[in-house]
Write a protein that holds these residues in place. Structure first.
Motif, short mmCIF file in Angstrom:
data_model
loop_
_atom_site.label_atom_id
_atom_site.label_comp_id
_atom_site.label_asym_id
_atom_site.label_seq_id
_atom_site.Cartn_x
_atom_site.Cartn_y
_atom_site.Cartn_z
N HIS A 185 0.84 -1.19 0.00
CA HIS A 185 0.00 0.00 0.00
C HIS A 185 0.88 1.25 0.00
CE1 HIS A 185 -2.95 -3.01 1.28
NE2 HIS A 185 -3.84 -2.18 0.78
N THR B 39 -3.36 3.43 -1.23
CA THR B 39 -3.68 2.80 -2.51
C THR B 39 -2.97 1.47 -2.62
OG1 THR B 39 -3.98 4.94 -3.62
CG2 THR B 39 -3.51 3.04 -5.02
N PRO C 256 -2.21 0.68 -10.69
CA PRO C 256 -3.56 0.70 -10.12
C PRO C 256 -4.62 0.79 -11.21
CG PRO C 256 -2.11 2.18 -8.90
CD PRO C 256 -1.33 1.73 -10.10
N ARG D 100 -8.74 1.05 -9.19
CA ARG D 100 -7.98 2.22 -9.58
C ARG D 100 -8.00 3.24 -8.44
NH1 ARG D 100 -12.39 4.81 -13.80
NH2 ARG D 100 -13.41 6.21 -12.30
N ALA D 101 -7.06 4.18 -8.51
CA ALA D 101 -7.03 5.31 -7.58
C ALA D 101 -7.58 6.52 -8.33
CB ALA D 101 -5.62 5.56 -7.08
#
Length: 264
Positions: A14, A18, A62, A69-70
């Motif tokens: 992380h 994220t 991501p 996704r972020a």
């Protein structure tokens, strides 16, 4: 959680909340590998060859894999900043990096912002710079299959192409569509390039850079390779004949040997 797969391990890390899927394989000095616009293609022969003397770190961008996704990552420069933060938090700089197509663009944006985070940089047919001659092939007006077929000069002479893309399973199709959707979100307008990137790359000093291109590349014309080479002081441009957008599978031995020598 870490899972072991053929040749590498897979875990989730992380960065600022994220989640990122991180593949690791091999041993030796770390090498950051940034994948292309249709996602991570799998652990290939070139990965295995370089993993004999390098520790490969392959994050899945991501939104390109199983993790969400972020939304705050709105463009390729944001994604570059995200990976720079990842390197800082993992205390991995300065690190060697190799980026493919979209991944090469990400690496170039990272170098433009802070070349000191890299020791050496290899860019393989990167997007990110508008070709002075020709156009970047439009991923979004073609099917993923047509785009993949255009990515190699001679599919029949590229053994790994069939093993990678010969059978289109539902899972594979979904992964390609996820990659296309996220690439569209990040790089739709202007299409697959950043007009400011060549100017920012002119400020990069002292970063050994190898740029690899196929002369018959139908995805990103080789003229973009010359533009990259002009922008990055002291860079080397290697153009391979009878080669499309994927020199890592079209000319694997020559590709691996040159990259290994460059990173040594």
């Amino acid at each position: 959680m870490t899972a072991s797969t053929n040749g590498y391990t897979e875990s989730t890390i992380h960065v600022g909340g994220t989640g990122v899927t991180l593949l690791r394989g091999g041993s030796g000095a770390p090498l950051l590998v940034l994948h292309e616009e249709l996602g991570h293609p799998g652990w290939l022969a070139w990965h295995q060859d370089l993993a004999q003397d390098r520790s490969l770190l392959l994050p899945v961008h991501p939104g390109f894999g199983q993790l969400p996704r972020a939304d705050w990552i709105a463009n390729v420069r944001d994604l570059a900043g995200f990976y720079s933060r990842m390197l800082r938090e993992m205390a991995l700089g300065p690190i060697d990096v190799i980026g493919f197509s979209l991944g090469g663009w990400i690496a170039a944006e990272m170098a433009a912002a802070d070349a000191g985070q890299f020791r050496r940089m290899a860019l393989v047919a990167p997007t990110g710079v508008r070709p002075p001659e020709g156009e970047i092939l439009d991923l979004f007006i073609l099917t993923a299959r047509a785009y993949l077929d255009a990515s190699v000069n001679d599919a029949a002479a590229t053994p790994e192409f069939a093993s990678l893309y010969g059978e289109e399973t539902a899972e594979q199709f979904e992964a390609w569509e996820d990659g296309r959707a996220e690439s569209a979100r990040l790089a739709w307008k202007p299409y697959m390039h950043n007009p400011s990137l060549p100017h920012l790359l002119e400020g990069v000093q002292g970063l050994p850079t190898l740029i690899v291109w196929g002369r018959e590349d139908r995805i990103v014309p080789v003229s973009a390779g010359h533009a990259y080479s002009r922008a990055i002081a002291g860079s080397e441009l290697l153009v391979l004949d009878n080669c499309g957008h994927r020199p890592e599978i079209e000319h694997t031995s020559r590709f691996v040997n040159r990259v290994r020598d460059f990173l040594a």
